[in-house]
Design a protein around this motif. Sequence first.
Motif, short mmCIF file in Angstrom:
data_model
loop_
_atom_site.label_atom_id
_atom_site.label_comp_id
_atom_site.label_asym_id
_atom_site.label_seq_id
_atom_site.Cartn_x
_atom_site.Cartn_y
_atom_site.Cartn_z
N ASP A 146 0.84 -1.19 0.00
CA ASP A 146 0.00 0.00 0.00
C ASP A 146 0.88 1.25 0.00
N PRO A 147 0.59 2.25 -0.83
CA PRO A 147 1.45 3.44 -0.93
C PRO A 147 1.66 4.13 0.41
N TYR A 148 2.88 4.63 0.60
CA TYR A 148 3.28 5.28 1.85
C TYR A 148 3.02 6.79 1.77
N GLY A 149 2.57 7.37 2.86
CA GLY A 149 2.39 8.82 2.94
C GLY A 149 0.96 9.25 2.71
N ASN A 150 0.66 10.47 3.10
CA ASN A 150 -0.72 10.97 2.99
C ASN A 150 -0.92 11.74 1.69
N THR A 151 -2.17 11.89 1.33
CA THR A 151 -2.53 12.63 0.11
C THR A 151 -3.53 13.73 0.40
N ASP A 152 -3.49 14.28 1.61
CA ASP A 152 -4.43 15.34 1.99
C ASP A 152 -4.28 16.54 1.06
N ALA A 153 -5.39 17.16 0.74
CA ALA A 153 -5.37 18.35 -0.11
C ALA A 153 -4.73 19.52 0.63
N PRO A 154 -3.96 20.36 -0.06
CA PRO A 154 -3.34 21.52 0.59
C PRO A 154 -4.39 22.52 1.07
N ASP A 155 -4.01 23.32 2.05
CA ASP A 155 -4.88 24.39 2.54
C ASP A 155 -4.73 25.61 1.64
N GLY A 156 -5.80 26.41 1.58
CA GLY A 156 -5.73 27.68 0.89
C GLY A 156 -5.92 27.57 -0.61
N PRO A 157 -6.04 28.72 -1.26
CA PRO A 157 -6.29 28.75 -2.71
C PRO A 157 -5.02 28.44 -3.51
N ALA A 158 -5.20 27.98 -4.74
CA ALA A 158 -4.07 27.76 -5.64
C ALA A 158 -3.55 29.11 -6.13
N VAL A 159 -2.23 29.27 -6.12
CA VAL A 159 -1.63 30.55 -6.52
C VAL A 159 -0.69 30.39 -7.72
N ALA A 160 -0.28 29.16 -8.03
CA ALA A 160 0.64 28.96 -9.16
C ALA A 160 0.64 27.48 -9.55
N GLU A 161 1.05 27.25 -10.80
CA GLU A 161 1.10 25.89 -11.32
C GLU A 161 2.42 25.69 -12.05
N LEU A 162 3.05 24.54 -11.82
CA LEU A 162 4.34 24.23 -12.43
C LEU A 162 4.29 22.84 -13.04
N ARG A 163 4.73 22.72 -14.28
CA ARG A 163 4.96 21.41 -14.86
C ARG A 163 6.42 21.06 -14.60
N VAL A 164 6.65 19.91 -13.98
CA VAL A 164 8.00 19.49 -13.58
C VAL A 164 8.35 18.21 -14.33
N LEU A 165 9.57 18.13 -14.81
CA LEU A 165 10.04 16.92 -15.49
C LEU A 165 11.42 16.57 -14.95
N THR A 166 11.60 15.31 -14.57
CA THR A 166 12.92 14.84 -14.14
C THR A 166 13.31 13.64 -14.97
N SER A 167 14.59 13.58 -15.34
CA SER A 167 15.04 12.49 -16.20
C SER A 167 16.51 12.19 -15.96
N ASN A 168 16.82 10.91 -15.75
CA ASN A 168 18.20 10.43 -15.74
C ASN A 168 18.51 9.95 -17.15
N VAL A 169 19.43 10.65 -17.81
CA VAL A 169 19.70 10.36 -19.23
C VAL A 169 20.87 9.39 -19.42
#
Length: 329
Positions: free
Chosen positions: A78-101
Amino acid sequence: MRRVAAWGAGLLLAGVSAVLGFRIADSDGFTPVPQVLAFLPWLLAPAGAALLLAVLGRWRTGMLWSVVVLGLLAWYTDPYGNTDAPDGPAVAELRVLTSNVEFGGGTEGLLKAVRKERPDLLFVEECDLGCSALLRKELPHADYPYREAVEATGAEGSVILAKVPLKSAPGVEGTLGMPGAVADVRGHSVRVQLAHPMPPVPRGVGLWRSEMRDLRDYAAAGDGEPTIVAGDFNATQDHAAFRSILDTGLRDAARIAGTPRAPSWPAAAPAPLGAQIDHVLATPDFAARDARFLDIGNTDHRALAVTLILHKAETEAETEAEAEAETER
């Protein structure tokens, strides 16, 4: 025949139980335990085989032992850690990409993924000098004007590219390059850190554990400031060293976005085989969605792209001010 089946069940159960015991004890142990822990969910196969052999051998103790082991493996899958929604309104959005080449070999495929995913933050591990030069050439400065890098040959090179402003900040010291920075995301400071500790190879478990501890210390030093740590952690949620990083308050974006067990390594293994050792971690200020693991070619890792949404919780003073303003109306 029954005796052979019972012996086979016992041997399988002994091996699986030994690894499972370290998971229960919240320890990564010693070689070969850390290496096997990366594939903990797949121990369901030998445990299931042990149950079948115990039944064939009419070994009641083995049957019970198998059922207990299967139940514990299912529990820890079973996945570890919580998934509770953050408090407060959304103020910014980021698309993140990580890659080991992988020593720069996957750079061409990464460029295709970048053009398709259009990340705001790009983390590239094992980006050698050729990879770094190709990224400079093929990704326009107008698109990615901000850069923090450890310029080096082989696996030691790493790069962070960003569309949002980056301010230099000390990275985590390690055998492989792990640059860090502070990003300005629509007026909000966000600590960003590339992760690439050494892998837990035989005779290298101590170094891996030490560098994972350094990443944990970085995460713990944030003092509530929004933080993103992304890269090749050479660890899964079944490693105690990785869970210790999550226990500082960071959350796994792939877990939040609904892909907690999607494999990222080795890329040659057909899904769902493999292990998820590439991660984007963020403080609870962030929600996450649209996580995708991408085959980019010429590397043993799949890239991970995910959208992070920064939320800003209102302070008590802000809440009181809003209440007063509402009363005055």
